[in-house]
Motif scaffolding. Structure first.
Motif, PDB file in Angstrom:
ATOM      1  N   ASP A   8     -41.845  21.755 -16.869  1.00  0.00           N
ATOM      2  CA  ASP A   8     -43.059  22.465 -16.452  1.00  0.00           C
ATOM      3  C   ASP A   8     -43.917  21.486 -15.653  1.00  0.00           C
ATOM      4  O   ASP A   8     -43.475  20.360 -15.357  1.00  0.00           O
ATOM      5  CB  ASP A   8     -43.787  23.077 -17.659  1.00  0.00           C
ATOM      6  CG  ASP A   8     -44.366  22.025 -18.598  1.00  0.00           C
ATOM      7  OD1 ASP A   8     -44.217  20.810 -18.331  1.00  0.00           O
ATOM      8  OD2 ASP A   8     -44.977  22.422 -19.610  1.00  0.00           O
ATOM      9  N   ALA A  10     -46.365  19.746 -16.497  1.00  0.00           N
ATOM     10  CA  ALA A  10     -46.703  18.523 -17.235  1.00  0.00           C
ATOM     11  C   ALA A  10     -45.559  17.507 -17.208  1.00  0.00           C
ATOM     12  O   ALA A  10     -45.769  16.323 -17.469  1.00  0.00           O
ATOM     13  CB  ALA A  10     -47.049  18.867 -18.689  1.00  0.00           C
ATOM     14  N   TYR A  45     -43.162  26.455 -19.764  1.00  0.00           N
ATOM     15  CA  TYR A  45     -41.953  25.665 -20.027  1.00  0.00           C
ATOM     16  C   TYR A  45     -40.733  26.480 -20.486  1.00  0.00           C
ATOM     17  O   TYR A  45     -39.608  26.159 -20.079  1.00  0.00           O
ATOM     18  CB  TYR A  45     -42.252  24.519 -21.017  1.00  0.00           C
ATOM     19  CG  TYR A  45     -42.835  24.972 -22.337  1.00  0.00           C
ATOM     20  CD1 TYR A  45     -42.027  25.379 -23.386  1.00  0.00           C
ATOM     21  CD2 TYR A  45     -44.210  25.019 -22.523  1.00  0.00           C
ATOM     22  CE1 TYR A  45     -42.572  25.823 -24.583  1.00  0.00           C
ATOM     23  CE2 TYR A  45     -44.765  25.459 -23.714  1.00  0.00           C
ATOM     24  CZ  TYR A  45     -43.937  25.857 -24.742  1.00  0.00           C
ATOM     25  OH  TYR A  45     -44.465  26.296 -25.925  1.00  0.00           O
ATOM     26  N   CYS A  68     -41.391  18.497 -20.736  1.00  0.00           N
ATOM     27  CA  CYS A  68     -42.692  19.188 -20.721  1.00  0.00           C
ATOM     28  C   CYS A  68     -43.728  18.141 -21.147  1.00  0.00           C
ATOM     29  O   CYS A  68     -43.482  16.942 -20.992  1.00  0.00           O
ATOM     30  CB  CYS A  68     -42.683  20.439 -21.597  1.00  0.00           C
ATOM     31  SG  CYS A  68     -42.303  20.162 -23.331  1.00  0.00           S
ATOM     32  N   GLY A  69     -44.877  18.562 -21.660  1.00  0.00           N
ATOM     33  CA  GLY A  69     -45.880  17.572 -22.027  1.00  0.00           C
ATOM     34  C   GLY A  69     -45.405  16.666 -23.153  1.00  0.00           C
ATOM     35  O   GLY A  69     -45.565  15.450 -23.102  1.00  0.00           O
ATOM     36  N   THR A  70     -44.821  17.287 -24.165  1.00  0.00           N
ATOM     37  CA  THR A  70     -44.359  16.527 -25.338  1.00  0.00           C
ATOM     38  C   THR A  70     -42.845  16.534 -25.511  1.00  0.00           C
ATOM     39  O   THR A  70     -42.318  15.770 -26.320  1.00  0.00           O
ATOM     40  CB  THR A  70     -44.934  17.150 -26.624  1.00  0.00           C
ATOM     41  OG1 THR A  70     -44.483  18.518 -26.684  1.00  0.00           O
ATOM     42  CG2 THR A  70     -46.458  17.111 -26.638  1.00  0.00           C
ATOM     43  N   ILE A  72     -41.530  19.001 -26.988  1.00  0.00           N
ATOM     44  CA  ILE A  72     -41.358  19.875 -28.160  1.00  0.00           C
ATOM     45  C   ILE A  72     -41.089  21.323 -27.747  1.00  0.00           C
ATOM     46  O   ILE A  72     -40.164  21.974 -28.250  1.00  0.00           O
ATOM     47  CB  ILE A  72     -42.597  19.790 -29.079  1.00  0.00           C
ATOM     48  CG1 ILE A  72     -42.751  18.368 -29.631  1.00  0.00           C
ATOM     49  CG2 ILE A  72     -42.475  20.793 -30.227  1.00  0.00           C
ATOM     50  CD1 ILE A  72     -44.093  18.132 -30.345  1.00  0.00           C
ATOM     51  N   GLY A  73     -41.887  21.832 -26.829  1.00  0.00           N
ATOM     52  CA  GLY A  73     -41.697  23.220 -26.401  1.00  0.00           C
ATOM     53  C   GLY A  73     -40.344  23.423 -25.751  1.00  0.00           C
ATOM     54  O   GLY A  73     -39.695  24.472 -25.954  1.00  0.00           O
ATOM     55  N   ARG A 112     -46.087  13.430 -21.122  1.00  0.00           N
ATOM     56  CA  ARG A 112     -47.383  12.899 -21.534  1.00  0.00           C
ATOM     57  C   ARG A 112     -47.240  11.927 -22.692  1.00  0.00           C
ATOM     58  O   ARG A 112     -48.251  11.467 -23.255  1.00  0.00           O
ATOM     59  CB  ARG A 112     -48.306  14.056 -21.942  1.00  0.00           C
ATOM     60  CG  ARG A 112     -48.676  14.959 -20.784  1.00  0.00           C
ATOM     61  CD  ARG A 112     -49.416  16.202 -21.236  1.00  0.00           C
ATOM     62  NE  ARG A 112     -49.851  17.002 -20.101  1.00  0.00           N
ATOM     63  CZ  ARG A 112     -50.171  18.291 -20.163  1.00  0.00           C
ATOM     64  NH1 ARG A 112     -50.101  18.935 -21.323  1.00  0.00           N
ATOM     65  NH2 ARG A 112     -50.552  18.938 -19.088  1.00  0.00           N
TER      66      ARG A 112
HETATM   67  O1  LIG Z   1     -44.505  21.852 -25.667  1.00  0.00           O
HETATM   68  C1  LIG Z   1     -45.214  22.219 -24.699  1.00  0.00           C
HETATM   69  C2  LIG Z   1     -45.535  21.328 -23.629  1.00  0.00           C
HETATM   70  O2  LIG Z   1     -46.014  20.086 -24.049  1.00  0.00           O
HETATM   71  C3  LIG Z   1     -46.326  21.885 -22.476  1.00  0.00           C
HETATM   72  O3  LIG Z   1     -46.107  21.020 -21.398  1.00  0.00           O
HETATM   73  C4  LIG Z   1     -47.825  22.001 -22.662  1.00  0.00           C
HETATM   74  O4  LIG Z   1     -48.101  23.122 -23.393  1.00  0.00           O
HETATM   75  P1  LIG Z   1     -49.617  23.601 -23.627  1.00  0.00           P
HETATM   76  O5  LIG Z   1     -50.238  23.770 -22.276  1.00  0.00           O
HETATM   77  O6  LIG Z   1     -49.451  24.888 -24.388  1.00  0.00           O
HETATM   78  O7  LIG Z   1     -50.300  22.525 -24.437  1.00  0.00           O
END
Ligand SMILES: O=C[C@H](O)[C@H](O)COP(=O)(O)O
Length: 151
Positions: A8, A10, A45, A68-70, A72-73, A112
């Motif tokens: 995504d 991020a 994502y 993605c950011g973490t 996890i998603g 991130r």
């Molecule tokens: O796991 C999800 C991701 O980190 C995503 O990049 C960011 O999700 P959010 O915008 O819902 O925090």
């Protein structure tokens, strides 16, 4: 090895860095990029990660790297695809064991969370690991597959 990548907004910068590195790696025959193309694309994502995970499940890619950011998603999303085992791993040992213990086809990273140099090192190492289907780990992984197929 054929690698699918997706991120995504991020994770797009790290995804592009890793895709560039893998395209220069002799062990990688092909890198297929499922997007996003840049950080102005705000698709969620799962829309990117599910497509890449499906490419692995359908045999169009051998593995995937999702950002993605973490991470996890992406991992939650990819694990919804039948036959896919996805993990978040931001350290060398976990990335190694995700292949050798768990036969994961999908590595998820957090743009991130981890810097590009450590991520590159982990992915470089990860490309070198193979699962041994004759190992004691195989029958453990088989319980997951059996549960999935019986559900
Ligand atoms: O796991 C999800 C991701 O980190 C995503 O990049 C960011 O999700 P959010 O915008 O819902 O925090």
């Amino acid at each position: 090895m054929r690698i699918a990548v997706a991120a995504d907004n991020a994770g797009v910068a790290l995804k592009d860095t890793l895709a560039r590195m893998m395209r220069e790696d002799d062990r990688v025959a092909e890198v297929t990029d499922f997007g996003v193309p840049d950080d102005s694309d705000d698709r969620a994502y799962p829309l990117l990660g599910l497509a890449a995970a499906q490419a692995v499940a359908h045999g169009e890619a051998d593995r995937a790297v999702l950002v993605c950011g973490t991470g996890i998603g992406m991992a939650i999303s990819a694990n919804k695809v039948e036959g896919i085992r996805a993990t978040v791993a931001h350290d060398s040992y976990s990335a190694e064991r995700s292949i050798r213990s768990n036969d994961c086809q999908v590595l998820c990273l957090g743009g991130r969370v981890i810097g590009p140099e450590l991520a590159k090192k982990i992915v470089d190492e990860w490309l070198g690991y193979e699962f041994d289907p004759t190992s004691a780990s195989a029958e453990k992984v088989a319980h997951i597959t059996a549960f999935e197929q019986d559900s």
